[in-house]
Design a protein around this motif. Structure first.
Motif, mmCIF file in Angstrom:
data_model
loop_
_atom_site.group_PDB
_atom_site.id
_atom_site.type_symbol
_atom_site.label_atom_id
_atom_site.label_comp_id
_atom_site.label_asym_id
_atom_site.label_seq_id
_atom_site.Cartn_x
_atom_site.Cartn_y
_atom_site.Cartn_z
ATOM 1 N N LYS A 541 -15.682 -12.854 15.559
ATOM 2 C CA LYS A 541 -14.935 -12.493 16.772
ATOM 3 C C LYS A 541 -14.127 -13.675 17.303
ATOM 4 C CE LYS A 541 -18.020 -8.790 18.203
ATOM 5 N NZ LYS A 541 -19.208 -8.440 18.973
ATOM 6 N N ALA A 594 -3.783 -2.570 15.527
ATOM 7 C CA ALA A 594 -3.573 -1.592 16.590
ATOM 8 C C ALA A 594 -4.828 -1.294 17.400
ATOM 9 C CB ALA A 594 -2.993 -0.315 15.999
ATOM 10 N N SER A 595 -5.954 -1.120 16.717
ATOM 11 C CA SER A 595 -7.136 -0.701 17.473
ATOM 12 C C SER A 595 -7.635 -1.802 18.402
ATOM 13 C CB SER A 595 -8.242 -0.225 16.533
ATOM 14 O OG SER A 595 -8.622 -1.255 15.665
ATOM 15 N N LEU A 599 -8.484 -1.052 22.207
ATOM 16 C CA LEU A 599 -9.841 -1.322 22.679
ATOM 17 C C LEU A 599 -9.853 -2.319 23.837
ATOM 18 C CD1 LEU A 599 -11.914 -1.473 19.356
ATOM 19 C CD2 LEU A 599 -11.975 0.307 21.122
ATOM 20 N N LEU A 608 0.339 4.527 19.768
ATOM 21 C CA LEU A 608 0.098 4.333 18.333
ATOM 22 C C LEU A 608 0.861 5.303 17.429
ATOM 23 C CD1 LEU A 608 -3.630 3.190 18.076
ATOM 24 C CD2 LEU A 608 -1.589 1.954 18.796
ATOM 25 N N PRO A 609 0.819 6.604 17.690
ATOM 26 C CA PRO A 609 1.551 7.497 16.774
ATOM 27 C C PRO A 609 3.066 7.277 16.813
ATOM 28 C CG PRO A 609 0.366 8.755 18.480
ATOM 29 C CD PRO A 609 0.061 7.326 18.713
ATOM 30 N N ALA B 594 -8.408 1.213 11.029
ATOM 31 C CA ALA B 594 -9.173 2.001 12.006
ATOM 32 C C ALA B 594 -8.318 3.037 12.737
ATOM 33 C CB ALA B 594 -9.845 1.063 12.993
ATOM 34 N N SER B 595 -7.126 2.641 13.160
ATOM 35 C CA SER B 595 -6.365 3.583 13.987
ATOM 36 C C SER B 595 -5.906 4.791 13.174
ATOM 37 C CB SER B 595 -5.188 2.887 14.665
ATOM 38 O OG SER B 595 -4.313 2.346 13.713
ATOM 39 N N LEU B 599 -6.430 8.489 14.518
ATOM 40 C CA LEU B 599 -5.246 9.334 14.713
ATOM 41 C C LEU B 599 -5.332 10.616 13.885
ATOM 42 C CD1 LEU B 599 -2.303 6.760 14.845
ATOM 43 C CD2 LEU B 599 -3.242 8.122 16.720
ATOM 44 N N PRO B 605 -13.118 7.851 18.312
ATOM 45 C CA PRO B 605 -12.773 6.513 18.831
ATOM 46 C C PRO B 605 -13.998 5.747 19.318
ATOM 47 C CG PRO B 605 -11.295 8.180 19.742
ATOM 48 C CD PRO B 605 -12.359 8.926 18.987
ATOM 49 N N LEU B 608 -15.250 2.910 16.967
ATOM 50 C CA LEU B 608 -14.557 1.634 16.717
ATOM 51 C C LEU B 608 -15.225 0.407 17.319
ATOM 52 C CD1 LEU B 608 -10.764 2.563 16.699
ATOM 53 C CD2 LEU B 608 -12.535 2.913 14.979
ATOM 54 N N PRO B 609 -15.611 0.443 18.606
ATOM 55 C CA PRO B 609 -16.250 -0.783 19.138
ATOM 56 C C PRO B 609 -17.592 -1.089 18.485
ATOM 57 C CG PRO B 609 -16.018 0.920 20.853
ATOM 58 C CD PRO B 609 -15.388 1.463 19.620
ATOM 59 N N PRO B 612 -17.813 -3.883 14.526
ATOM 60 C CA PRO B 612 -18.095 -5.306 14.248
ATOM 61 C C PRO B 612 -19.584 -5.602 14.074
ATOM 62 C CG PRO B 612 -16.450 -5.105 15.976
ATOM 63 C CD PRO B 612 -16.939 -3.716 15.711
ATOM 64 N N ASP B 613 -20.416 -5.074 14.950
ATOM 65 C CA ASP B 613 -21.853 -5.369 14.821
ATOM 66 C C ASP B 613 -22.452 -4.687 13.602
ATOM 67 O OD1 ASP B 613 -21.874 -7.069 16.939
ATOM 68 O OD2 ASP B 613 -22.508 -5.559 18.409
#
Lengths: 694, 694
Positions: A541, A594-595, A599, A608-609, B594-595, B599, B605, B608-609, B612-613
């Motif tokens: 990170k 993008a994400s 986020l 995004l689209p 990811a996006s 999409l 969605p 997504l967060p 990472p973990d």
């Protein structure tokens, strides 16, 4: 020897094609070149030096790729020496000399002498040491190198194993390599060239003063010592030294190794502007602020950004010109079979790879300029004893070094692949550029290691901003963090592209890059300071944070430069085309992560689209100006050394000429019959000429 | 010569370190190696061939990097010939021969002879042509090459410019190069080695039959002709031929150029299994289905995937072993200054670069196996005259060739950078692997061009699925598209990672990759078929579609392989470790786009967060098995040719040995004084030895 191929021409005329491209854009490439490259008289110096070097056979690049690695060092040394003689003959100054190295385009065995070697003496030697060494250095009576990194330690300078042990009786140091991994390693010019070296070693002093039983380390210190005998150029006794062998690139450079066997140097060998061993007590006496050393590191990293921009511009120059000349396939929707095949540069799949890199070269340029100015402004504060700006500068330069060298290194390869099959050939002119440049992501601070420094600095600043909401901001990062903390509770994510993808809000673009950087900084602060998470677990990170922060600098400085007075004096359509570059760089970068932008509440997910069509429109807008925009980087054909990237577009003639007339392999006839051990037809040597070299 | 360095050892013992790594994982590397590499007795053959080749001085790789490019061709030819003699002496078969080429690890000047040259004869020659040519080829009395691509045309085979004009009077063809861009180019073994060539040329026949005034083209046809004289090995009259010069890689291969000046060949030169010119009418008579030609192209692409897996495994082997031995910096949170420095492989910032690539090698493996089986199954249908599966196979192989070669090419460089400074050195063993492999993204169908074929096929299939909702699915793509169309109205995006990031739904992972591929297919169908958008404007999206579709194949086949009987027989903890690899590959790939997943309504969605973990946990889980997992790829040290990647972990000893004892540059003493033109000390030749080569 004339033959039937002499009268053949390519099916499409490359020269006419590039001329038409140039006629199709009203950009004044010369004016833009001056805007980009006027500092220190770069363009004039380049023209002057080019005229001289390109006339000398020794500097011809034509056969370079046919030489062996040992021959490349021979050649590198011959050229380095010739440049010294030319510089004196022509009465050129140090800036001219640097242009010589730039145009000669190989790592010179003399390179370290006038960079790290002399800089270290200037910055860390005492006045009397300077008086002794500088005349010898500036007269090139000795050739120096800088021996810091070791077989076992690169990034972690504090971990180096070479020791310098103080002998309080003889008042000497003993340089020694206790392990194999203590061997100096990678140090340029050390292998075969240097007569002298700056050696970084752990200073060991007797714990109880003058009569030693136990030694303790006082960390790395710098020493200067002679390593080879004058005249015979043989290593001095107690030193094992040599070249480390072939590498990805840097064929002309003798990166070296060196080990010491109880090698004794006088007390005067230790550079003593900031630290000296007391003759009486055997203790280390420090004076001055060691932070100034980071100043020159920052300067070197600033130069790396400026260099990255020229390297990337060079690769993009080749790719844009070649792809404008290259035709392949008819338009799938074309109704007319008599249509010409499409120029490859008209494929969006080619544009999307090359044109964002063209935009990136400009982004790097304005950030390079920004860092250059920041460095000189900070320098003044430092001279006055205010070391405040240094941490910020060091942090920014670390993150930017990582990002910019990655962009340039990856960019060269992206350009190469966009050129299809011919990109793999020697005629691309990118083979050596790529091989040499691949060193950059790992030298001068590994790209994944130094981002930790940037992140640590940002966490510190965010902590300060959270704990001192009323404090006066000291720099743009402070301002951003205060803005973020104030607006976090009621942030509304931005829509940077309007509904039909046709218009882009530039101010919002800058805002979302800044917001995302601030948000990632805040999350890092939360994780590390509030939740006390282990540093190691956060590393990925933190790397992402440094990258986001550095991308924010690129976007912000690009935007500021375009809205500054100097840019507005450019004649149309240059300003709006640079604005297109800005948008393309920013939107392309946003798209790639993008994400992360959504986020962090920077960008509204509804954006995004819309990105693909907005990007496609920017590529189309930039396309007609691509050839003129690369012309503006003023990379001479002699430096490009590329059949594909020639200014005149005569790509195929040049490729064929290289193969048919200049390839030494074609002068030998071989015996392809497996039954015979003979390799060269008629030689009957059974491959003995090869076995001797294996 | 013995010296004081002989007694030095590294500070940390690399051999003990790797041994401890191996002791720390219960994976049975030998069992896993058999699981991966048993096809065609690969492991046994590798051991057998290795034993013989590694004993021959000619095959020593030690000095390869110190040779010039012309010398590398000399060596390549010598080795190619020696392999022929060894194969006969040892009584080895063709599979053994292929292992020779694999272990010799350079593009052999004979390589095309037993691949494209003989394959073309087998597939496209008439029975009588085969009877004439095959004995000569299999006895290696002639050496062949395959001359298709030209200076002006690579990907677009239909655009090649070489013509073969039928002379109805003499019943001969005239091969001719009307432009410089018609020159054959890049063709391996053509430059210096080949005696014969397959030439692809536009067949020109008289429009009005036997008495020609106007000619018309009948598209590319294949011809076989002799190009060099037996004995003298000189080009035949009317042919200009030679080597094209140095390239990024393939130093040992003589990629060539060739032009024809009204060069006449007999009627029998045209390979006539599928097409022949009528003596009487001068018309082209076609027979059979030309689609079979795509069969072998598909086979070649399938082999490229299997090769990509071994290339990537090799780079990862070097990176994992070196990073397990390399130590740098103490843990920032460590309280004990006596702690050892951390192994670089324990940094998540290193893991996140290398371990997903280790997982990717396995993903490539199972997809390679899947394609191999699919090819052989389809082959049976084709033999029965059912060409139905061919389009699907061709589409999948195109998309996969693009994706897999990109993953491997980028993967080598990612591994190199993860190794920091030493990764740039020749001791990495990746210099030539990288230089050679960089050809793959652009050869055998450029990676950005062939994805258009995959996308076109998917649009066609989606159109068919939309228009025929009740049709019986013919293959997995049909099934997926029908599933998608049925469920589109009420799709619920999936959460592939649970709330605390600790568990992953494997079935859902497969589903989201499939859904995203289907959704992008549907959008492409909408844009192209319903909205009739220009193909060119869609190209970027179509490339993304092909990639998404191919990633779906990798994820699906990986999952299927792990849940198949053959994988379940592996002893623990191998099956669960492979499961970790599957998750890591899938999640890492998802994270990178990811996006796109959100999409397309594939992924919720809220996932997504959590990524990472979840990724960090997978890296930690895989870390203890990393060394054992690379051991399972069974890449011998002799092939690795890497100080950093040695099986025994004696990294620093090997690096030092290369530099101090095996570097020819260290046998020469130089004159570093710029005042003298002398380069080699005592030679006084003023660099004339260099100038002669420039």
């Amino acid at each position: 020897m004339p033959d039937f191929t002499d009268n053949l021409t390519p099916r499409y005329d490359g020269a006419a094609t590039l001329q038409a491209e140039r006629n199709g854009s009203a950009i004044d490439a010369e004016e833009l070149a001056k805007h980009l490259l006027s500092r220190d008289g770069f363009l004039e110096r380049q023209a002057k030096v080019l005229k001289v070097l390109s006339k000398e056979k020794l500097f011809s690049k034509e056969q370079q790729m046919n030489l062996s690695r040992p021959e490349r060092y021979h050649l590198g040394l011959a050229r380095a020496k010739a440049i010294q003689r030319i510089v004196r003959r022509e009465g050129w100054d140090h800036e001219d000399y640097k242009i010589c190295e730039y145009l000669n385009d190989e790592m010179s065995p003399y390179h370290l002498h006038m960079t790290m070697f002399v800089t270290t003496i200037r910055e860390q030697a005492s006045e009397s040491q300077k008086q002794y060494w500088l005349p010898k250095i500036l007269n090139w009576d000795i050739i120096g190198c800088y021996a810091q990194s070791e077989l076992g330690h690169g990034s972690n300078v504090r971990g180096i194993e070479t020791v310098a042990k103080w002998d309080p009786v003889k008042k000497e140091f003993e340089l020694h390599s206790p392990h194999l991994t203590a061997s100096k390693w990678w140090n340029g010019a050390l292998g075969r060239t240097a007569t002298h070296a700056i050696v970084v070693a752990q200073l060991l002093l007797p714990k109880d003063g003058v009569s030693p039983t136990v030694y303790e380390s006082h960390g790395p210190q710098t020493f200067i010592c002679q390593i080879r005998e004058h005249g015979t150029h043989q290593p001095l006794k107690g030193i094992a030294v040599g070249d480390i062998g072939p590498k990805y690139g840097y064929a002309s450079m003798d990166n070296g190794y060196m080990l010491f066997d109880h090698y004794r140097v006088p007390k005067s060998a230790m550079l003593s502007r900031y630290a000296e061993v007391s003759d009486e007590t055997g203790a280390l006496m420090r004076r001055g602020h060691p932070a100034v050393v980071y100043g020159s590191l920052t300067f070197v990293r600033g130069q790396i950004i400026m260099h990255a921009r020229l390297v990337l511009a060079r690769a993009v120059t080749v790719a844009v010109r070649y792809c404008a000349v290259r035709r392949q396939f008819h338009d799938r929707d074309s109704q007319n079979p008599a249509d010409d095949e499409m120029k490859v540069l008209d494929y969006p799949t080619v544009q999307v790879r090359i044109l964002p890199l063209l935009a990136t070269a400009f982004a790097l340029h304005y950030t390079g300029e920004y860092m250059y100015n920041l460095y000189h402004k900070s320098r003044e504060s430092i001279e006055k004893g205010d070391f405040g700006p240094l941490a910020e500068l060091h942090s920014a330069s670390s993150g930017l070094k990582s990002l910019c060298t990655m962009l340039a290194a990856d960019g060269i390869e992206t350009c190469r692949r966009a050129m299809g099959g011919h990109g793999f050939g020697g005629g691309s002119g990118l083979v050596q550029l790529n091989a040499d440049y691949l060193s950059k992501p790992t030298v001068e601070g590994d790209n994944w290691m130094i981002t930790q420094q940037t992140a640590a600095h940002l966490i510190k600043k965010m902590t300060h901003a959270v704990e001192n909401p009323g404090a006066e901001p000291q720099d743009p990062t402070d301002e951003l963090f205060h803005f973020y903390l104030k607006n976090r509770p009621h942030r509304i994510p931005q829509n940077v592209v309007n509904r039909d993808g046709s218009s882009i809000n530039d101010q919002a673009l800058v805002d979302v890059f800044q917001w995302r950087a601030a948000d990632l900084s805040y999350r890092a602060y939360q994780a590390r300071i509030l939740e006390k998470k282990p540093w190691t677990k956060l590393m990925i990170k933190l790397h992402a944070l440094s990258r986001a922060y550095s991308e924010q600098i690129l976007v912000t400085t690009f935007y500021n430069a375009l809205t500054s007075p100097s840019a507005s004096t450019l004649s149309p359509p240059t300003p709006e085309t640079l604005r297109t570059c800005f948008r393309l760089y920013a939107l392309h970068t946003l798209d790639a992560s993008a994400s992360q932008f959504t986020l962090s509440n920077a960008v509204s997910p509804t954006t995004l689209p819309r990105l693909p069509d907005a990007l496609l429109a920017l590529l189309s807008a930039l396309r007609p100006h691509a050839v003129k925009l690369v012309d503006a980087w003023a990379v001479p054909d002699w430096l490009l050394d590329s059949a594909l990237g020639r200014y005149d577009g005569r790509v195929y003639e040049a490729l064929f000429d290289m193969a048919h007339r200049r390839n030494p392999l074609n002068r030998t006839t071989f015996n392809p019959d497996w039954r015979s051990e003979e390799i060269v037809l008629g030689s009957a040597d059974g491959g003995k000429h090869l076995l001797a070299k294996l």
